[in-house]
Design a protein around this motif. Structure first.
Motif, PDB file in Angstrom:
ATOM      1  N   GLU A 133      -2.748   8.183 -11.004  1.00 51.14           N
ATOM      2  CA  GLU A 133      -1.622   7.247 -11.017  1.00 51.14           C
ATOM      3  C   GLU A 133      -2.017   5.907 -10.412  1.00 51.14           C
ATOM      4  N   VAL A 134      -2.787   5.968  -9.330  1.00 50.90           N
ATOM      5  CA  VAL A 134      -3.206   4.723  -8.676  1.00 50.90           C
ATOM      6  C   VAL A 134      -4.169   3.950  -9.573  1.00 50.90           C
ATOM      7  N   TRP A 135      -5.087   4.671 -10.208  1.00 50.16           N
ATOM      8  CA  TRP A 135      -6.015   4.006 -11.115  1.00 50.16           C
ATOM      9  C   TRP A 135      -5.259   3.325 -12.259  1.00 50.16           C
ATOM     10  N   ASP A 136      -4.265   4.011 -12.818  1.00 48.55           N
ATOM     11  CA  ASP A 136      -3.485   3.420 -13.911  1.00 48.55           C
ATOM     12  C   ASP A 136      -2.788   2.141 -13.457  1.00 48.55           C
ATOM     13  N   ALA A 137      -2.212   2.188 -12.263  1.00 47.08           N
ATOM     14  CA  ALA A 137      -1.528   1.002 -11.738  1.00 47.08           C
ATOM     15  C   ALA A 137      -2.518  -0.127 -11.481  1.00 47.08           C
TER      16      ALA A 137
ATOM     17  N   TYR B 284       0.817  -1.208   0.000  1.00 43.03           N
ATOM     18  CA  TYR B 284       0.000   0.000   0.000  1.00 43.03           C
ATOM     19  C   TYR B 284       0.855   1.265   0.000  1.00 43.03           C
ATOM     20  N   ASP B 285       1.873   1.291   0.832  1.00 48.99           N
ATOM     21  CA  ASP B 285       2.707   2.494   0.921  1.00 48.99           C
ATOM     22  C   ASP B 285       3.377   2.813  -0.409  1.00 48.99           C
ATOM     23  N   TYR B 286       3.780   1.788  -1.120  1.00 49.67           N
ATOM     24  CA  TYR B 286       4.477   1.995  -2.391  1.00 49.67           C
ATOM     25  C   TYR B 286       3.514   2.325  -3.527  1.00 49.67           C
ATOM     26  N   LEU B 287       2.347   1.674  -3.546  1.00 48.93           N
ATOM     27  CA  LEU B 287       1.433   1.806  -4.678  1.00 48.93           C
ATOM     28  C   LEU B 287       0.422   2.938  -4.527  1.00 48.93           C
ATOM     29  N   VAL B 288       0.092   3.313  -3.289  1.00 49.62           N
ATOM     30  CA  VAL B 288      -1.012   4.255  -3.084  1.00 49.62           C
ATOM     31  C   VAL B 288      -0.583   5.521  -2.355  1.00 49.62           C
ATOM     32  N   ARG B 289       0.101   5.362  -1.251  1.00 46.61           N
ATOM     33  CA  ARG B 289       0.387   6.514  -0.394  1.00 46.61           C
ATOM     34  C   ARG B 289       1.214   7.567  -1.137  1.00 46.61           C
ATOM     35  N   GLY B 290       0.711   8.794  -1.111  1.00 46.32           N
ATOM     36  CA  GLY B 290       1.408   9.908  -1.740  1.00 46.32           C
ATOM     37  C   GLY B 290       1.224  10.010  -3.239  1.00 46.32           C
ATOM     38  N   LYS B 291       0.437   9.118  -3.833  1.00 47.67           N
ATOM     39  CA  LYS B 291       0.223   9.132  -5.288  1.00 47.67           C
ATOM     40  C   LYS B 291      -1.072   9.861  -5.633  1.00 47.67           C
TER      41      LYS B 291
END
Length: 240
Positions: A52-56, A41-48
């Motif tokens: 960007e999260v939707w694309d990932a 979660y911290d790498y994929l979501v937090r601060g994004k």
């Protein structure tokens, strides 16, 4: 007449595990992404940013959905055709006032519709998962969700036709299942190395190429060809 055949086909699978498989496929894909995003979660979501999260998220779902689709279409086709094989009921089925063309078309359309439902479920499930990550409802990229769900499905139409053909004409369902498994492995691990005209690359091109409509159009067109060849062979074949 085709609608009557489809109605009969749906009655046959009413108490089978096919519907469970149709739902379990997309649900399992999104659930695995839940584990992925939960652990990272911290790498994929937090601060994004939400975009960007939707694309990932959409990219990761598509990556898992393609092998699930290729494997699922082999299983769905085998289970739908296996009913007649298990009961030795092909002669009885073809003794009804329907043509062999209509029977074959019914099996193909049934398989295609079940996979269409499975692909469609990816859209609301992915959107719901995105909302659980705290992404705003107004930022849901519906167009990307729809294209990534349906483009690979359309690009895989030759394999749907092929698996329906093999499953209907072969009593030993191990053969079409083996073909489906090998096709999934080839597409997953070697598809990117093939030229763009190779069908095993089309499901990937449908979501990763600059012109995904090429893979979609090629898949639909070649799917019609495979369906026509399978239909012709089934009509000429003596059913035992």
């Amino acid at each position: 007449m085709l609608l009557r055949i489809l109605s009969a086909e749906f009655l046959k699978i009413r108490r089978k595990w096919l519907w469970v498989l149709v739902v379990a496929g997309p649900l399992g894909v999104v659930a695995l992404q839940g584990v992925n995003f939960g652990l990272r979660y911290d790498y994929l979501v937090r601060g994004k940013q939400p975009g960007e999260v939707w694309d990932a998220l959409i990219g990761d779902v598509s990556m898992l959905a393609m092998p699930a689709l290729l494997m699922g279409l082999a299983i769905v086709a085998s289970m739908s055709a296996g009913i007649e094989h298990q009961m030795n009921a092909w002669k009885l089925t073809l003794a009804l006032p329907v043509s062999k063309r209509q029977v074959f078309a019914g099996k193909f359309v049934l398989t295609a519709l079940l996979l269409l439902v499975s692909s469609a479920l990816l859209v609301p499930l992915s959107a719901a998962f995105g909302l659980t990550l705290g992404l705003g409802g107004g930022s849901i990229p519906w167009s990307d969700l729809l294209t990534d769900a349906f483009y690979p499905y359309l690009a895989s139409m030759p394999f749907i036709a092929l698996q329906a053909w093999l499953s209907v004409t072969m009593a030993n369902q191990a053969v079409p299942l083996t073909v489906g498994i090998i096709g999934m492995i080839v597409s997953l691990f070697a598809g990117a190395r093939f030229p763009d005209w190779v069908p095993y690359k089309w499901p990937q091109l449908a979501v990763s190429a600059n012109d995904p409509l090429y893979a979609v159009a090629a898949g639909v067109a070649f799917g019609i060809v495979v369906f026509a060849v399978g239909l012709t062979e089934f009509v000429r074949k003596d059913v035992k």
